[in-house]
Design a protein around this motif. Structure first.
Motif, PDB file in Angstrom:
ATOM      1  N   GLN A   1      69.212 121.952  21.402  1.00  0.00           N
ATOM      2  CA  GLN A   1      70.126 121.659  20.310  1.00  0.00           C
ATOM      3  C   GLN A   1      70.563 122.961  19.656  1.00  0.00           C
ATOM      4  OE1 GLN A   1      70.239 118.603  17.881  1.00  0.00           O
ATOM      5  NE2 GLN A   1      69.948 117.179  19.544  1.00  0.00           N
ATOM      6  N   THR A   2      71.837 123.067  19.373  1.00  0.00           N
ATOM      7  CA  THR A   2      72.344 124.243  18.680  1.00  0.00           C
ATOM      8  C   THR A   2      72.660 123.859  17.244  1.00  0.00           C
ATOM      9  OG1 THR A   2      74.586 123.765  19.414  1.00  0.00           O
ATOM     10  CG2 THR A   2      73.319 125.293  20.760  1.00  0.00           C
ATOM     11  N   PRO A   3      72.538 124.787  16.340  1.00  0.00           N
ATOM     12  CA  PRO A   3      72.805 124.453  14.938  1.00  0.00           C
ATOM     13  C   PRO A   3      74.269 124.078  14.732  1.00  0.00           C
ATOM     14  CG  PRO A   3      72.414 126.812  15.203  1.00  0.00           C
ATOM     15  CD  PRO A   3      72.166 126.169  16.529  1.00  0.00           C
TER      16      PRO A   3
ATOM     17  N   ALA B   1      78.388 133.638  21.172  1.00  0.00           N
ATOM     18  CA  ALA B   1      79.011 132.675  22.075  1.00  0.00           C
ATOM     19  C   ALA B   1      78.183 132.494  23.348  1.00  0.00           C
ATOM     20  CB  ALA B   1      80.434 133.127  22.429  1.00  0.00           C
ATOM     21  N   VAL B   2      77.718 133.597  23.905  1.00  0.00           N
ATOM     22  CA  VAL B   2      76.932 133.529  25.136  1.00  0.00           C
ATOM     23  C   VAL B   2      75.579 132.872  24.867  1.00  0.00           C
ATOM     24  CG1 VAL B   2      75.783 134.930  26.899  1.00  0.00           C
ATOM     25  CG2 VAL B   2      78.116 135.462  26.211  1.00  0.00           C
ATOM     26  N   THR B   3      74.969 133.180  23.727  1.00  0.00           N
ATOM     27  CA  THR B   3      73.676 132.601  23.374  1.00  0.00           C
ATOM     28  C   THR B   3      73.792 131.088  23.173  1.00  0.00           C
ATOM     29  OG1 THR B   3      73.001 134.664  22.335  1.00  0.00           O
ATOM     30  CG2 THR B   3      71.767 132.695  21.720  1.00  0.00           C
ATOM     31  N   LEU B   4      74.832 130.657  22.467  1.00  0.00           N
ATOM     32  CA  LEU B   4      75.034 129.226  22.260  1.00  0.00           C
ATOM     33  C   LEU B   4      75.298 128.502  23.574  1.00  0.00           C
ATOM     34  CD1 LEU B   4      77.165 129.259  18.984  1.00  0.00           C
ATOM     35  CD2 LEU B   4      74.769 128.571  19.236  1.00  0.00           C
ATOM     36  N   ALA B   5      76.062 129.128  24.465  1.00  0.00           N
ATOM     37  CA  ALA B   5      76.339 128.524  25.767  1.00  0.00           C
ATOM     38  C   ALA B   5      75.052 128.387  26.579  1.00  0.00           C
ATOM     39  CB  ALA B   5      77.370 129.353  26.524  1.00  0.00           C
ATOM     40  N   GLU B   6      74.203 129.390  26.542  1.00  0.00           N
ATOM     41  CA  GLU B   6      72.936 129.333  27.286  1.00  0.00           C
ATOM     42  C   GLU B   6      72.019 128.264  26.699  1.00  0.00           C
ATOM     43  OE1 GLU B   6      69.908 129.979  30.030  1.00  0.00           O
ATOM     44  OE2 GLU B   6      72.054 130.368  30.088  1.00  0.00           O
ATOM     45  N   ALA B   7      71.957 128.157  25.375  1.00  0.00           N
ATOM     46  CA  ALA B   7      71.139 127.118  24.743  1.00  0.00           C
ATOM     47  C   ALA B   7      71.636 125.737  25.150  1.00  0.00           C
ATOM     48  CB  ALA B   7      71.159 127.273  23.230  1.00  0.00           C
ATOM     49  N   LYS B   8      72.952 125.570  25.193  1.00  0.00           N
ATOM     50  CA  LYS B   8      73.534 124.294  25.595  1.00  0.00           C
ATOM     51  C   LYS B   8      73.205 123.994  27.062  1.00  0.00           C
ATOM     52  CE  LYS B   8      77.784 121.677  25.458  1.00  0.00           C
ATOM     53  NZ  LYS B   8      79.145 121.627  25.006  1.00  0.00           N
TER      54      LYS B   8
END
Length: 95
Positions: A34-36, A22-29
């Protein structure tokens, strides 16, 4: 950061792995990456008390709030509704 990250991740329990994701996806956003779109949390990991958030998302929201981040910013950064963030924070008070 561990030198052998793949091995370190193997030692995480499910809750810690969800939280890391969750934290990794939020940081990528936040970085505009782009997130998968294929990631779908397991239905068994949904938490009834906090609407549609997984346990990992709940933990990430609570940790961010504890760190002093406002609920509105948490919602923006994690791509959640402000209602879900408020529900997550309220459900934690009762535990």
């Amino acid at each position: 950061m561990p030198k052998d990250l793949p091995n370190a991740v193997k030692h995480l329990n499910d809750e810690e792995l969800d939280r890391l994701l969750a934290v990794t996806l939020a940081e990528a956003k936040r970085r505009g990456r782009q997130t998968p779109p294929t990631y779908e949390p397991s239905l068994s990991r949904k938490v009834e008390a906090a609407g549609s958030l997984t346990r990992g998302q709940l933990n990430a929201v609570r940790a961010a709030f504890k760190a002093g981040i406002t609920p509105a910013r948490i919602a923006r950064q994690f791509g959640l509704s402000q209602s879900d963030v408020r529900t997550a924070l309220k459900s934690h008070k009762g535990e």
